[in-house]
Design a protein around this motif. Structure first.
Motif, PDB file in Angstrom:
ATOM      1  N   ARG A 109      28.302  31.769 -11.182  1.00 55.66           N
ATOM      2  CA  ARG A 109      27.650  30.542 -11.666  1.00 55.66           C
ATOM      3  C   ARG A 109      28.702  29.386 -12.582  1.00 55.66           C
ATOM      4  O   ARG A 109      28.539  28.234 -12.261  1.00 55.66           O
ATOM      5  N   ASP A 110      28.998  30.242 -13.479  1.00 50.51           N
ATOM      6  CA  ASP A 110      30.053  29.312 -14.447  1.00 50.51           C
ATOM      7  C   ASP A 110      31.097  28.666 -13.588  1.00 50.51           C
ATOM      8  O   ASP A 110      31.596  27.441 -13.824  1.00 50.51           O
ATOM      9  N   TYR A 111      31.672  29.681 -12.797  1.00 49.57           N
ATOM     10  CA  TYR A 111      32.870  29.131 -12.055  1.00 49.57           C
ATOM     11  C   TYR A 111      32.359  27.982 -10.853  1.00 49.57           C
ATOM     12  O   TYR A 111      33.191  27.020 -10.735  1.00 49.57           O
ATOM     13  N   ALA A 112      31.220  28.296 -10.356  1.00 49.47           N
ATOM     14  CA  ALA A 112      30.909  27.198  -9.176  1.00 49.47           C
ATOM     15  C   ALA A 112      30.432  25.879  -9.988  1.00 49.47           C
ATOM     16  O   ALA A 112      30.657  24.826  -9.277  1.00 49.47           O
ATOM     17  N   ARG A 113      30.089  26.049 -11.187  1.00 49.60           N
ATOM     18  CA  ARG A 113      29.286  24.940 -11.884  1.00 49.60           C
ATOM     19  C   ARG A 113      30.569  23.418 -11.994  1.00 49.60           C
ATOM     20  O   ARG A 113      29.968  22.605 -11.831  1.00 49.60           O
ATOM     21  N   GLY A 114      31.611  24.140 -12.443  1.00 51.64           N
ATOM     22  CA  GLY A 114      32.527  23.130 -12.415  1.00 51.64           C
ATOM     23  C   GLY A 114      33.829  23.339 -11.682  1.00 51.64           C
ATOM     24  O   GLY A 114      34.878  22.736 -11.933  1.00 51.64           O
ATOM     25  N   PHE A 115      33.416  23.700 -10.294  1.00 50.26           N
ATOM     26  CA  PHE A 115      34.583  23.936  -9.250  1.00 50.26           C
ATOM     27  C   PHE A 115      35.241  22.700  -9.154  1.00 50.26           C
ATOM     28  O   PHE A 115      36.567  22.681  -8.932  1.00 50.26           O
ATOM     29  N   VAL A 116      34.448  21.641  -8.674  1.00 51.81           N
ATOM     30  CA  VAL A 116      35.060  20.624  -7.906  1.00 51.81           C
ATOM     31  C   VAL A 116      36.019  19.809  -8.845  1.00 51.81           C
ATOM     32  O   VAL A 116      37.193  19.585  -8.749  1.00 51.81           O
ATOM     33  N   GLU A 117      35.615  19.753 -10.111  1.00 50.88           N
ATOM     34  CA  GLU A 117      36.363  18.987 -11.140  1.00 50.88           C
ATOM     35  C   GLU A 117      37.564  20.071 -11.536  1.00 50.88           C
ATOM     36  O   GLU A 117      38.632  19.488 -11.986  1.00 50.88           O
ATOM     37  N   GLY A 118      37.216  21.201 -11.642  1.00 57.45           N
ATOM     38  CA  GLY A 118      38.238  22.201 -11.989  1.00 57.45           C
ATOM     39  C   GLY A 118      39.419  22.082 -11.051  1.00 57.45           C
ATOM     40  O   GLY A 118      40.587  22.500 -11.568  1.00 57.45           O
ATOM     41  N   ILE A 119      39.058  22.096  -9.964  1.00 56.38           N
ATOM     42  CA  ILE A 119      40.349  22.130  -8.917  1.00 56.38           C
ATOM     43  C   ILE A 119      41.117  20.763  -9.089  1.00 56.38           C
ATOM     44  O   ILE A 119      42.345  20.882  -9.054  1.00 56.38           O
ATOM     45  N   VAL A 120      40.467  19.678  -9.424  1.00 49.53           N
ATOM     46  CA  VAL A 120      41.366  18.491  -9.899  1.00 49.53           C
ATOM     47  C   VAL A 120      42.156  18.629 -10.889  1.00 49.53           C
ATOM     48  O   VAL A 120      43.343  18.440 -10.903  1.00 49.53           O
ATOM     49  N   TYR A 148      27.937  30.406  -0.739  1.00 48.53           N
ATOM     50  CA  TYR A 148      28.730  29.505  -1.333  1.00 48.53           C
ATOM     51  C   TYR A 148      28.041  28.321  -2.333  1.00 48.53           C
ATOM     52  O   TYR A 148      27.158  27.946  -1.948  1.00 48.53           O
ATOM     53  N   SER A 149      28.900  28.008  -3.458  1.00 48.09           N
ATOM     54  CA  SER A 149      28.507  27.005  -4.182  1.00 48.09           C
ATOM     55  C   SER A 149      29.522  26.195  -4.608  1.00 48.09           C
ATOM     56  O   SER A 149      30.577  26.942  -5.221  1.00 48.09           O
ATOM     57  N   PRO A 150      29.604  24.924  -4.789  1.00 53.62           N
ATOM     58  CA  PRO A 150      28.638  23.880  -4.471  1.00 53.62           C
ATOM     59  C   PRO A 150      28.146  23.855  -2.982  1.00 53.62           C
ATOM     60  O   PRO A 150      27.379  23.017  -2.706  1.00 53.62           O
ATOM     61  N   GLY A 151      28.843  24.627  -2.081  1.00 48.56           N
ATOM     62  CA  GLY A 151      28.498  24.623  -0.680  1.00 48.56           C
ATOM     63  C   GLY A 151      29.720  25.337   0.165  1.00 48.56           C
ATOM     64  O   GLY A 151      30.903  25.079  -0.273  1.00 48.56           O
ATOM     65  N   TRP A 152      29.324  25.690   1.445  1.00 43.52           N
ATOM     66  CA  TRP A 152      30.431  26.195   2.111  1.00 43.52           C
ATOM     67  C   TRP A 152      31.132  25.127   3.068  1.00 43.52           C
ATOM     68  O   TRP A 152      32.301  25.321   3.387  1.00 43.52           O
ATOM     69  N   ASP A 153      30.707  23.931   3.055  1.00 44.76           N
ATOM     70  CA  ASP A 153      31.423  22.691   3.611  1.00 44.76           C
ATOM     71  C   ASP A 153      32.055  21.836   2.560  1.00 44.76           C
ATOM     72  O   ASP A 153      31.435  20.997   1.761  1.00 44.76           O
ATOM     73  N   PRO A 154      33.487  21.961   2.696  1.00 43.57           N
ATOM     74  CA  PRO A 154      34.326  21.232   1.785  1.00 43.57           C
ATOM     75  C   PRO A 154      34.242  19.715   2.306  1.00 43.57           C
ATOM     76  O   PRO A 154      34.782  18.950   1.447  1.00 43.57           O
ATOM     77  N   ILE A 156      32.046  17.567   2.671  1.00 39.30           N
ATOM     78  CA  ILE A 156      30.939  16.736   1.961  1.00 39.30           C
ATOM     79  C   ILE A 156      31.385  16.796   0.454  1.00 39.30           C
ATOM     80  O   ILE A 156      30.585  15.907  -0.318  1.00 39.30           O
ATOM     81  N   GLN A 157      32.441  17.367   0.010  1.00 42.02           N
ATOM     82  CA  GLN A 157      32.525  17.549  -1.103  1.00 42.02           C
ATOM     83  C   GLN A 157      33.523  16.544  -1.598  1.00 42.02           C
ATOM     84  O   GLN A 157      34.308  16.154  -0.589  1.00 42.02           O
ATOM     85  N   GLU A 158      34.367  16.209  -2.821  1.00 39.95           N
ATOM     86  CA  GLU A 158      35.305  15.410  -3.247  1.00 39.95           C
ATOM     87  C   GLU A 158      36.489  16.056  -3.387  1.00 39.95           C
ATOM     88  O   GLU A 158      37.415  15.706  -4.426  1.00 39.95           O
ATOM     89  N   ARG A 186      42.637  14.183   4.075  1.00 41.50           N
ATOM     90  CA  ARG A 186      42.385  15.175   3.138  1.00 41.50           C
ATOM     91  C   ARG A 186      42.513  16.471   3.983  1.00 41.50           C
ATOM     92  O   ARG A 186      42.710  17.659   3.354  1.00 41.50           O
ATOM     93  N   LEU A 187      42.813  16.433   5.376  1.00 45.58           N
ATOM     94  CA  LEU A 187      43.205  17.536   6.060  1.00 45.58           C
ATOM     95  C   LEU A 187      44.635  17.875   5.781  1.00 45.58           C
ATOM     96  O   LEU A 187      45.444  17.245   6.182  1.00 45.58           O
ATOM     97  N   THR A 188      44.683  18.895   4.766  1.00 48.34           N
ATOM     98  CA  THR A 188      45.865  19.264   4.339  1.00 48.34           C
ATOM     99  C   THR A 188      46.610  20.900   5.133  1.00 48.34           C
ATOM    100  O   THR A 188      47.738  20.722   5.163  1.00 48.34           O
ATOM    101  N   HIS A 189      45.770  21.640   5.523  1.00 49.37           N
ATOM    102  CA  HIS A 189      46.106  22.799   5.903  1.00 49.37           C
ATOM    103  C   HIS A 189      45.287  23.197   7.186  1.00 49.37           C
ATOM    104  O   HIS A 189      44.111  23.024   6.951  1.00 49.37           O
ATOM    105  N   ILE A 190      45.726  23.891   8.086  1.00 48.44           N
ATOM    106  CA  ILE A 190      44.976  24.434   9.142  1.00 48.44           C
ATOM    107  C   ILE A 190      45.199  26.092   9.212  1.00 48.44           C
ATOM    108  O   ILE A 190      46.439  26.542   9.239  1.00 48.44           O
TER     109      ILE A 190
END
Length: 261
Positions: A109-120, A148-154, A156-158, A186-190
């Motif tokens: 939960r804690d990891y997921a809560r700030g994941f998008v911003e944390g990656i930045v 998965y959280s915030p979701g399995w589909d990156p 739609i995330q930022e 944004r497609l960086t790796h395959i």
């Protein structure tokens, strides 16, 4: 004329073979580089050992896959952010320029809560590209579980950088070509593989499933994709070593053929 897109091999593609055998196999079969899946064996988590394997076989490490799987939850400790920092350290030390990471599990939960911003923040702090990988809903019969959280589909995330895995898109029932179109730069790796669309993450040889692998690779080439293409297939069911290497060679040939059109 642009340089041909290079094709690398994930060390997970030789499992249950060792990380060392992944380097040897990649070099001998003619791959251009290696992605290290951290957690397959102790060597995969040893930065000095990975550097020496790269030097021994004269093949570069292009990317590092952080230990995000259930079976690697205790590799490099239990702090998920610590694992990503260590992955960036390995990448810098061995000359890779991408770290592949899965989105958090819902129970983190804690990891997921700030994941998008944390990656930045992590990309800025480590000066490393973190490419978040598309996953899929977990399905059992008619039941579906969002693991998965915030979701399995990156898509739609930022996230600034995304990895598209075609076995995962098969399991999720997604069109990877459309994903690539929406992602754009944004497609960086395959991770090139295939799947039949079952609930199981199959990682078939590209061309043996139902995913539009050829169209996806052609789209990547046509739009100037300049990231890494990594073969990540499951060879555990191969009858012997020869059959395993046939699968790896077929995957390499398929990818080079369709990524150069």
């Amino acid at each position: 004329m642009p340089d041909p897109i290079k094709v690398s091999l994930s060390t997970s593609s030789v499992y249950p073979g060792s990380t060392a055998s992944g380097f040897e196999t990649a070099k001998r079969l003619g791959y251009d580089g290696v992605e290290v899946m951290v957690g397959i064996d102790d060597v995969s988590a040893d930065i000095d050992a990975i550097r020496k394997l790269s030097e021994l076989h004269e093949i570069p490490v292009v990317s590092v896959h952080a230990p995000c799987l259930l079976v690697t939850q205790r590799v490099w400790g239990t702090d998920p952010w610590g694992k990503l920092t260590k992955s960036a350290e390995m990448a810098h030390e061995v000359g890779a320029d991408v770290v592949v990471v899965h989105p958090p599990f819902r129970w983190q939960r804690d990891y997921a809560r700030g994941f998008v911003e944390g990656i930045v923040d992590l990309e800025e702090e480590t000066e490393m590209t973190f490419a978040v990988e598309n996953m899929y809903p977990w399905r059992t019969g008619k039941r579906e579980f969002q693991a998965y959280s915030p979701g399995w589909d990156p898509v739609i995330q930022e996230y600034a950088h995304v990895t598209v895995d075609l076995s995962h898109s098969a399991t999720a029932g997604e069109d990877p070509v459309q994903m690539a179109k929406v992602l754009g730069d944004r497609l960086t790796h395959i991770h090139i593989a295939d799947g039949s669309g079952s609930a199981k993450d199959e990682h078939l040889v590209p061309g043996r499933g139902t995913q539009p692998c050829a169209d996806f690779l052609a789209h990547a080439a046509a739009t100037g994709f300049d990231g890494h293409i990594v073969v990540e297939i499951n060879t555990r069911k191969a009858s012997d070593q020869t059959a395993k290497e046939v699968d790896l060679l077929e995957s390499l040939a398929f990818t080079r053929l369709h990524a150069c059109t």
